[in-house]
Design a protein around this motif. Structure first.
Motif, PDB file in Angstrom:
ATOM      1  N   TRP A 148       0.823  -1.216   0.000  1.00  0.00           N
ATOM      2  CA  TRP A 148       0.000   0.000   0.000  1.00  0.00           C
ATOM      3  C   TRP A 148       0.857   1.267   0.000  1.00  0.00           C
ATOM      4  O   TRP A 148       0.323   2.365  -0.097  1.00  0.00           O
ATOM      5  N   GLY A 149       2.171   1.130   0.068  1.00  0.00           N
ATOM      6  CA  GLY A 149       3.045   2.312   0.078  1.00  0.00           C
ATOM      7  C   GLY A 149       3.209   2.972  -1.276  1.00  0.00           C
ATOM      8  O   GLY A 149       3.746   4.073  -1.352  1.00  0.00           O
ATOM      9  N   HIS A 150       2.773   2.308  -2.335  1.00  0.00           N
ATOM     10  CA  HIS A 150       3.037   2.844  -3.679  1.00  0.00           C
ATOM     11  C   HIS A 150       1.768   3.022  -4.492  1.00  0.00           C
ATOM     12  O   HIS A 150       0.906   2.155  -4.529  1.00  0.00           O
ATOM     13  N   GLY A 151       1.722   4.155  -5.152  1.00  0.00           N
ATOM     14  CA  GLY A 151       0.556   4.585  -5.915  1.00  0.00           C
ATOM     15  C   GLY A 151       0.431   6.090  -5.756  1.00  0.00           C
ATOM     16  O   GLY A 151       0.700   6.616  -4.665  1.00  0.00           O
ATOM     17  N   VAL A 167       8.727  12.774  -5.416  1.00  0.00           N
ATOM     18  CA  VAL A 167       9.008  11.650  -6.310  1.00  0.00           C
ATOM     19  C   VAL A 167       9.463  10.460  -5.459  1.00  0.00           C
ATOM     20  O   VAL A 167      10.250  10.611  -4.521  1.00  0.00           O
ATOM     21  N   CYS A 168       8.926   9.282  -5.775  1.00  0.00           N
ATOM     22  CA  CYS A 168       9.178   8.063  -5.011  1.00  0.00           C
ATOM     23  C   CYS A 168      10.227   7.202  -5.714  1.00  0.00           C
ATOM     24  O   CYS A 168      10.408   7.295  -6.939  1.00  0.00           O
ATOM     25  N   GLY A 169      10.864   6.340  -4.965  1.00  0.00           N
ATOM     26  CA  GLY A 169      11.835   5.420  -5.541  1.00  0.00           C
ATOM     27  C   GLY A 169      11.245   4.470  -6.574  1.00  0.00           C
ATOM     28  O   GLY A 169      11.963   3.916  -7.411  1.00  0.00           O
ATOM     29  N   CYS A 170       9.920   4.276  -6.541  1.00  0.00           N
ATOM     30  CA  CYS A 170       9.268   3.372  -7.499  1.00  0.00           C
ATOM     31  C   CYS A 170       9.052   4.042  -8.842  1.00  0.00           C
ATOM     32  O   CYS A 170       8.647   3.388  -9.801  1.00  0.00           O
ATOM     33  N   GLY A 171       9.298   5.370  -8.938  1.00  0.00           N
ATOM     34  CA  GLY A 171       9.131   6.065 -10.202  1.00  0.00           C
ATOM     35  C   GLY A 171       7.883   6.935 -10.267  1.00  0.00           C
ATOM     36  O   GLY A 171       7.781   7.805 -11.125  1.00  0.00           O
ATOM     37  N   GLY A 174       3.895  11.090  -5.186  1.00  0.00           N
ATOM     38  CA  GLY A 174       2.705  11.132  -4.340  1.00  0.00           C
ATOM     39  C   GLY A 174       2.393   9.818  -3.671  1.00  0.00           C
ATOM     40  O   GLY A 174       1.268   9.587  -3.226  1.00  0.00           O
ATOM     41  N   CYS A 175       3.394   8.935  -3.567  1.00  0.00           N
ATOM     42  CA  CYS A 175       3.199   7.654  -2.872  1.00  0.00           C
ATOM     43  C   CYS A 175       3.196   7.850  -1.354  1.00  0.00           C
ATOM     44  O   CYS A 175       3.924   8.715  -0.832  1.00  0.00           O
ATOM     45  N   VAL A 176       2.435   7.004  -0.646  1.00  0.00           N
ATOM     46  CA  VAL A 176       2.454   7.009   0.820  1.00  0.00           C
ATOM     47  C   VAL A 176       3.883   6.802   1.328  1.00  0.00           C
ATOM     48  O   VAL A 176       4.293   7.375   2.339  1.00  0.00           O
TER      49      VAL A 176
HETATM   50 ZN   LIG Z   1       6.229   4.670  -4.855  1.00  0.00          ZN
END
Ligand SMILES: [Zn+2]
Length: 297
Positions: A148-151, A167-171, A174-176
């Motif tokens: 649930w941390g990504h999205g 910006v998140c490490g997943c690309g 706005g991710c949790v």
């Molecule tokens: Zn993410």
């Protein structure tokens, strides 16, 4: 006899699983960088008569292909990990995600015991989670169920305050995960106040009544509680054991529980979010349970 292992980027820990699931530590060793040395390191833990190895790792196994993605452990990253380790060791091998193992440990012998739908949450350096239904890990598409941390979901104006979509490490942005864990709440505090503070000091100041820390925690609660409430509506969790470093502050978990319960459809007066009970080696405990299930089949 089953051996449980917890594998991180720097250390491999191992334990023997005894009758009733009791764990006896077998020690730990540095995590090798190459696959043959990795197999040898695991083999070094295996006592005579070992029947299988169950592994918790900070990576994701695709349930369709069996391929592990785990950038922190290059020795096994990208491999059909359980099959290749089984061939190397001559034993059955189960491999699962560490947050999934945590959730299973809580569901079977922790705060989630007696609940059918358990959503385990990790608020550590970042944000993770695992879903357990009827005592079994749900891995889902790509092995990502529970993540649930990504999205790109965060409210950009929590409590009327502008918070950028970091910006998140997943690309994504706005991710949790960008605000929810220890590094995240520090990032949030730096954005809101211009002050660099570590999460432990920040939460101590919040509990002491500091106004700046209180505003950061209030914004954090609003940002994190919304997405988590949505997740709990979707998966039907009746209990949410919380682990990771932020769970060492029970008042924070209690505040997040109140914020989430104000947002879920089910309502009710019983706590949903509770501190995890398996605070020592949850990965080993969950791997031992999952291995027992997998090898009994
Ligand atoms: Zn993410």
């Amino acid at each position: 006899m089953l051996i449980a292992c917890d594998i991180g980027g720097s250390r491999i820990k191992a334990a023997r699983v005894g009758a009733g699931g009791a764990l006896t530590t077998l020690g730990d060793t540095p995590t090798p960088a190459e696959f043959p040395a990795f197999v040898a390191a695991l083999a070094g833990f295996l006592p005579p008569g070992a029947r299988g190895v169950a592994i918790s790792i900070a990576g994701v196994v695709d349930p369709e292909t069996g391929v592990l993605t785990c950038a922190n452990v290059p020795a096994v990253n990208g491999r059909v990990v359980a099959a290749e380790l089984a061939a190397g060791l001559g034993l059955r091998v189960w491999v699962g995600n560490d947050a999934d193992c945590f959730a299973l440990a809580e569901a079977v012998q922790g705060a989630g015991a007696g609940h059918r739908n358990v959503f385990g949450v990790i608020l550590g350096t970042g944000v993770g989670g695992g879903l357990v239904i009827d005592g079994r890990i749900v891995t889902g598409a790509g092995g990502f169920a529970g993540e649930w941390g990504h999205g790109p979901v965060l409210n950009a104006r929590p409590l009327g305050v502008d918070v950028p979509h970091f910006v998140c490490g997943c690309g994504l942005a706005g991710c949790v995960d960008t605000v929810g864990g220890a590094r995240g709440i520090e990032r949030l505090h730096a954005h809101l106040t211009g002050q660099a503070t570590d999460s432990v000091a920040l939460l101590a100041r919040w509990q002491a009544g500091d106004a700046d820390a209180g505003r950061t925690v209030a914004v954090w609660l609003d940002l994190v509680a919304g997405p988590l409430a949505m997740v709990l509506n979707v998966v039907g969790a009746t209990i949410v054991p919380v682990g990771g470093g932020l769970a060492n502050v029970p008042a924070l978990i209690a505040a997040l529980d109140m914020a989430v319960r104000a947002r879920v459809l089910r309502g009710g007066t019983a706590p949903l979010l509770v501190p995890a009970r398996n605070t020592v080696e949850p990965g080993l405990i969950g791997a031992a349970i999952a291995g027992g299930q997998a090898f009994a089949a």
